[in-house]
Scaffold this motif. Structure first.
Motif, PDB file in Angstrom:
ATOM      1  N   LYS A 144       0.812  -1.203  -0.021  1.00 22.55           N
ATOM      2  CA  LYS A 144      -0.077   0.026   0.109  1.00 22.55           C
ATOM      3  C   LYS A 144       0.847   1.275   0.061  1.00 22.55           C
ATOM      4  CE  LYS A 144      -4.136  -2.088   2.034  1.00 22.55           C
ATOM      5  NZ  LYS A 144      -5.036  -2.108   3.307  1.00 22.55           N
ATOM      6  N   LYS A 145       2.200   1.177   0.369  1.00 17.75           N
ATOM      7  CA  LYS A 145       2.805   2.344   0.263  1.00 17.75           C
ATOM      8  C   LYS A 145       3.761   2.640  -0.988  1.00 17.75           C
ATOM      9  CE  LYS A 145       3.821   1.423   5.049  1.00 17.75           C
ATOM     10  NZ  LYS A 145       4.983   0.715   5.858  1.00 17.75           N
ATOM     11  N   SER A 156       4.104   3.431  -4.751  1.00 18.20           N
ATOM     12  CA  SER A 156       3.704   4.392  -5.729  1.00 18.20           C
ATOM     13  C   SER A 156       4.145   4.041  -7.144  1.00 18.20           C
ATOM     14  CB  SER A 156       3.514   5.781  -5.489  1.00 18.20           C
ATOM     15  OG  SER A 156       4.836   6.081  -5.426  1.00 18.20           O
ATOM     16  N   VAL A 157       3.285   4.308  -8.328  1.00 25.99           N
ATOM     17  CA  VAL A 157       3.842   4.045  -9.484  1.00 25.99           C
ATOM     18  C   VAL A 157       3.537   4.964 -10.516  1.00 25.99           C
ATOM     19  CG1 VAL A 157       3.784   1.622  -9.322  1.00 25.99           C
ATOM     20  CG2 VAL A 157       1.679   2.866 -10.231  1.00 25.99           C
ATOM     21  N   THR A 158       4.116   5.358 -11.558  1.00 24.45           N
ATOM     22  CA  THR A 158       4.005   6.342 -12.555  1.00 24.45           C
ATOM     23  C   THR A 158       3.972   5.918 -13.958  1.00 24.45           C
ATOM     24  OG1 THR A 158       5.195   8.086 -11.095  1.00 24.45           O
ATOM     25  CG2 THR A 158       4.539   8.811 -13.496  1.00 24.45           C
ATOM     26  N   ASP A 183       0.249   9.366 -11.658  1.00 26.14           N
ATOM     27  CA  ASP A 183       0.830   8.754 -10.523  1.00 26.14           C
ATOM     28  C   ASP A 183      -0.326   7.860  -9.905  1.00 26.14           C
ATOM     29  OD1 ASP A 183       3.427   9.789 -10.609  1.00 26.14           O
ATOM     30  OD2 ASP A 183       2.328  11.601  -9.803  1.00 26.14           O
ATOM     31  N   GLY A 184      -0.100   6.621  -9.349  1.00 24.55           N
ATOM     32  CA  GLY A 184      -1.215   5.882  -8.708  1.00 24.55           C
ATOM     33  C   GLY A 184      -0.469   4.880  -7.600  1.00 24.55           C
ATOM     34  N   ASN A 185      -1.043   3.870  -7.434  1.00 25.03           N
ATOM     35  CA  ASN A 185      -0.752   2.839  -6.633  1.00 25.03           C
ATOM     36  C   ASN A 185      -0.775   1.476  -7.378  1.00 25.03           C
ATOM     37  OD1 ASN A 185      -3.223   1.727  -6.477  1.00 25.03           O
ATOM     38  ND2 ASN A 185      -3.798   2.854  -4.784  1.00 25.03           N
TER      39      ASN A 185
END
Length: 85
Positions: A5-6, A8-10, A37-39
């Motif tokens: 949950k920590k 992040s992806v772009t 950007d998101g998870n």
């Protein structure tokens, strides 16, 4: 543990745009990219549909038909711009 949950992806998509007044009109070529950007959940999305919709949005925003917008590689984008980001 919920470390995932920590994370992040772009996701970035790179474009070549032809004939837009934003880059000089008929005969011109310009380059741009979109990034979101998101998870990790976003990696489960249908990226073909995402890219298709983004391409249409870019074309609309640049005032050209979708045929004037081409998805390109990051390498091609970097070769044709001085964007170091």
């Amino acid at each position: 543990m919920e470390d995932h949950k920590k994370i992040s992806v772009t996701v970035s998509v790179f474009y070549e745009i032809r004939d837009s007044e934003m880059y000089g009109g008929i005969g011109s070529i310009g380059y741009m990219r979109t990034s979101v950007d998101g998870n990790l959940k976003m990696l489960n999305n249908d990226f073909e549909a995402y890219v298709s919709n983004q391409k249409k949005s870019v074309a609309s925003g640049m005032g050209v038909p979708a045929e004037c917008v081409r998805v390109i590689t990051q390498e091609e984008y970097e070769m044709n711009t001085d964007d170091e980001d």
